[in-house]
Design a protein around this motif. Structure first.
Motif, mmCIF file in Angstrom:
data_model
loop_
_atom_site.group_PDB
_atom_site.id
_atom_site.type_symbol
_atom_site.label_atom_id
_atom_site.label_comp_id
_atom_site.label_asym_id
_atom_site.label_seq_id
_atom_site.Cartn_x
_atom_site.Cartn_y
_atom_site.Cartn_z
ATOM 1 N N GLY A 13 0.820 -1.212 0.000
ATOM 2 C CA GLY A 13 0.000 0.000 0.000
ATOM 3 C C GLY A 13 0.854 1.262 0.000
ATOM 4 O O GLY A 13 0.343 2.366 -0.049
ATOM 5 N N ALA A 16 7.449 0.436 -2.458
ATOM 6 C CA ALA A 16 8.520 -0.361 -1.871
ATOM 7 C C ALA A 16 9.825 0.385 -2.107
ATOM 8 O O ALA A 16 10.210 0.615 -3.253
ATOM 9 C CB ALA A 16 8.565 -1.733 -2.523
ATOM 10 N N SER A 45 1.594 -1.780 -16.503
ATOM 11 C CA SER A 45 1.340 -3.081 -15.864
ATOM 12 C C SER A 45 -0.021 -3.017 -15.201
ATOM 13 O O SER A 45 -0.546 -1.933 -14.972
ATOM 14 C CB SER A 45 2.403 -3.414 -14.817
ATOM 15 N N PRO A 46 -0.589 -4.173 -14.887
ATOM 16 C CA PRO A 46 -1.822 -4.136 -14.107
ATOM 17 C C PRO A 46 -1.572 -3.488 -12.744
ATOM 18 O O PRO A 46 -0.426 -3.297 -12.337
ATOM 19 C CB PRO A 46 -2.164 -5.613 -13.938
ATOM 20 N N PHE A 234 13.373 -13.438 -0.835
ATOM 21 C CA PHE A 234 12.989 -12.195 -0.151
ATOM 22 C C PHE A 234 12.237 -12.499 1.150
ATOM 23 O O PHE A 234 12.540 -11.962 2.216
ATOM 24 C CB PHE A 234 12.114 -11.369 -1.108
ATOM 25 N N SER A 262 2.782 -8.515 -6.709
ATOM 26 C CA SER A 262 3.663 -7.872 -5.709
ATOM 27 C C SER A 262 2.938 -7.471 -4.426
ATOM 28 O O SER A 262 3.375 -7.779 -3.322
ATOM 29 C CB SER A 262 4.315 -6.625 -6.302
ATOM 30 N N GLN A 266 3.375 -9.325 -0.600
ATOM 31 C CA GLN A 266 3.780 -8.602 0.610
ATOM 32 C C GLN A 266 2.693 -8.690 1.687
ATOM 33 O O GLN A 266 2.982 -8.893 2.858
ATOM 34 C CB GLN A 266 4.048 -7.127 0.275
HETATM 35 N N1 LIG Z 1 10.245 -4.365 -6.315
HETATM 36 C C1 LIG Z 1 9.410 -4.663 -5.313
HETATM 37 N N2 LIG Z 1 9.835 -5.413 -4.270
HETATM 38 C C2 LIG Z 1 9.012 -5.745 -3.272
HETATM 39 N N3 LIG Z 1 7.733 -5.368 -3.200
HETATM 40 C C3 LIG Z 1 7.237 -4.623 -4.200
HETATM 41 C C4 LIG Z 1 8.053 -4.227 -5.306
HETATM 42 N N4 LIG Z 1 7.306 -3.495 -6.125
HETATM 43 C C5 LIG Z 1 6.089 -3.427 -5.572
HETATM 44 N N5 LIG Z 1 6.031 -4.100 -4.415
HETATM 45 C C6 LIG Z 1 4.836 -4.286 -3.555
HETATM 46 O O1 LIG Z 1 3.687 -4.036 -4.330
HETATM 47 C C7 LIG Z 1 2.948 -2.914 -3.815
HETATM 48 C C8 LIG Z 1 2.468 -2.079 -4.955
HETATM 49 O O2 LIG Z 1 3.580 -1.428 -5.552
HETATM 50 P P1 LIG Z 1 3.435 -0.078 -6.377
HETATM 51 O O3 LIG Z 1 2.573 0.869 -5.658
HETATM 52 O O4 LIG Z 1 4.805 0.322 -6.750
HETATM 53 O O5 LIG Z 1 2.675 -0.670 -7.651
HETATM 54 P P2 LIG Z 1 1.927 0.102 -8.810
HETATM 55 O O6 LIG Z 1 2.029 -0.782 -9.993
HETATM 56 O O7 LIG Z 1 2.419 1.471 -8.926
HETATM 57 O O8 LIG Z 1 0.445 0.101 -8.244
HETATM 58 P P3 LIG Z 1 -0.816 1.013 -8.700
HETATM 59 O O9 LIG Z 1 -1.314 0.372 -9.960
HETATM 60 O O10 LIG Z 1 -1.792 0.853 -7.575
HETATM 61 O O11 LIG Z 1 -0.330 2.392 -8.901
HETATM 62 C C9 LIG Z 1 3.908 -2.203 -2.862
HETATM 63 O O12 LIG Z 1 3.197 -1.608 -1.803
HETATM 64 C C10 LIG Z 1 4.777 -3.335 -2.376
HETATM 65 O O13 LIG Z 1 4.128 -4.003 -1.329
#
Ligand SMILES: Nc1ncnc2c1ncn2[C@@H]1O[C@H](COP(=O)(O)OP(=O)(O)OP(=O)(O)O)[C@@H](O)[C@H]1O
Ligand SMILES: [Mg+2]
Length: 387
Positions: A13, A16, A45-46, A234, A262, A266
């Motif tokens: 949420g 990372a 990405s989704p 991890f 991801s 987590q």
């Molecule tokens: N490289 C990584 N290593 C570990 N955990 C990750 C990583 N990237 C993302 N996460 C996990 O996935 C969650 C979502 O990541 P992030 O907000 O970067 O994704 P997003 O694709 O931007 O999401 P959204 O579509 O909601 O904007 C993070 O809170 C974390 O828990």
């Protein structure tokens, strides 16, 4: 459940960062190189696979005296005017760090527009610009070119990262807005743009269709999932760092249960960690997974109630392992999908509502936790293996 005193090593949420960030070495290196070589990037990405975290990491690694990275989140912006205002503010803030320089920049780089600036109680963080609406409509170009003018005058490079870009498609006259962006950006020499967002379908349309303004705008990157083996390492490491243990097979079960998504890896890891006193076992894993699904129960229930019967049947077909050929006579009949023309409508609706996505023509649930919930609650099947 035991009460834990140490802090959970798993985060979800939030982006990372630091040692919560794992894997993605290649993508990070790629982005850093693109920023340096002035290659515009489109990252798709989704939801919640890790776009924002990745761009933040690449941005942090690239930030230097000669390269400034600024971030804009289009998520909360309602229209082009708000976008321009935030762009101007962030560019001014990101290219210098004293209040005097900000004021100087505002005076020097705006000639047709005369923004007002205001400071909150913490001036360094709550500096804001505002513009007169009418003047902005005539002179938006001045803001679009602001990054380039500041960067070239200061002899630096600027990277402008725009998150949740798909939301700009909801602006009034979004096609015109996008055309204006593209027209300005293609003349910029010292600014690199990194555009990212979910809603694969909409992002791809914006950036891949020949008739759209962003066609061949830069390099399109489709983020992949972090592989199981990386997650396993991890998870084991994070448990160890907090004095707990988890074996390889349970760590693997976590990643596999949520299909390496991801955010959910987590979150599920956190739930297992929270219930573990010393060493995680199957019992704890099962309870954590139940917990994950029940936390979302209300939301999932509500979302599912909004589906039509045939849409529901279509999801049942995917959950049963059918990924393509939905218009086959046998599948139409078996799952009650109506006619093959209807199948196209169902597909479109489920993609628009972000239940399903198609990769290389094969259908997949976008949300792996929802898929599990769906199998258990709607199809009344306890485990995937019984399908
Ligand atoms: N490289 C990584 N290593 C570990 N955990 C990750 C990583 N990237 C993302 N996460 C996990 O996935 C969650 C979502 O990541 P992030 O907000 O970067 O994704 P997003 O694709 O931007 O999401 P959204 O579509 O909601 O904007 C993070 O809170 C974390 O828990
Ligand atoms: Mg994000």
């Amino acid at each position: 459940m035991s009460v834990q005193t140490s802090e959970s090593p798993f985060i979800f949420g939030r982006k990372a960062v630091g040692n919560s960030f794992t894997d993605r070495e290649n993508e990070t290196a790629k982005l850093v190189a693109n920023f340096k070589n002035r290659v515009n990037t489109v990252l798709i990405s989704p939801r919640r696979w890790g776009k924002s975290s990745l761009v933040k990491r690449a941005g942090d690694l690239s930030q230097s005296d000669s390269m400034k990275v600024i971030y804009i989140d289009a998520f909360s912006l309602r229209d082009a005017t708000e976008f321009y205002t935030v762009l101007a503010t962030e560019v001014i803030k990101g290219t210098s760090n004293t209040i005097e320089t900000w004021i100087d920049h505002v005076k020097r780089f705006f000639s047709r527009l005369s923004p007002r600036f205001s400071f909150g109680s913490d001036p360094l963080n709550s500096f804001e610009l505002s513009f007169e609406l009418e003047s902005m409509e005539k002179n938006y170009q001045e803001i679009l070119d602001l990054p380039e003018r500041i960067a070239s005058e200061k002899g630096i490079m600027l990277v402008v990262c725009i998150d949740e870009f798909q939301d700009t498609a909801n602006f009034n006259e979004s096609a015109l807005f996008h055309k204006r962006l593209r027209a300005a950006w293609q003349n910029h020499q010292s600014v690199t743009y990194c555009i990212y967002g979910s809603k694969q379908h909409m992002m791809s349309t914006l950036f891949e269709k020949q008739s759209m303004p962003f066609y061949k705008f830069g390099e399109n990157i489709y983020l992949r999932k972090i592989p199981v083996n990386d997650w396993v390492l991890f998870i084991i490491q994070k448990f160890a760092q907090t004095g707990k243990k988890i074996n390889e097979s349970i760590a693997q079960a976590i990643a596999v249960a949520v299909k390496c998504h991801s955010y959910y890896v987590q979150q599920l890891s956190h739930l297992v960690w929270q219930r573990t006193l010393q060493e995680a076992d199957d019992f704890v894993f099962t309870a954590a997974l139940d917990d994950l699904l029940s936390q979302n129960d209300m939301l999932y229930q509500r979302e599912t109630e909004l589906l039509s019967d045939t849409q529901l049947n279509f999801l049942k077909a995917i959950a049963s392992g059918i990924v393509s050929g939905f218009s086959n006579k046998e599948t139409l009949l078996k799952f009650g999908l109506g006619s093959s023309a209807n199948v196209n409508k169902i597909k479109k609706a489920l993609v628009d509502k972000e239940f399903v996505e198609f990769n290389n023509n094969s259908a997949e649930f976008l949300d792996p936790a929802y898929e599990l919930w769906f199998i258990r609650t709607i199809m009344k099947i306890k485990n995937r293996s019984e399908l």
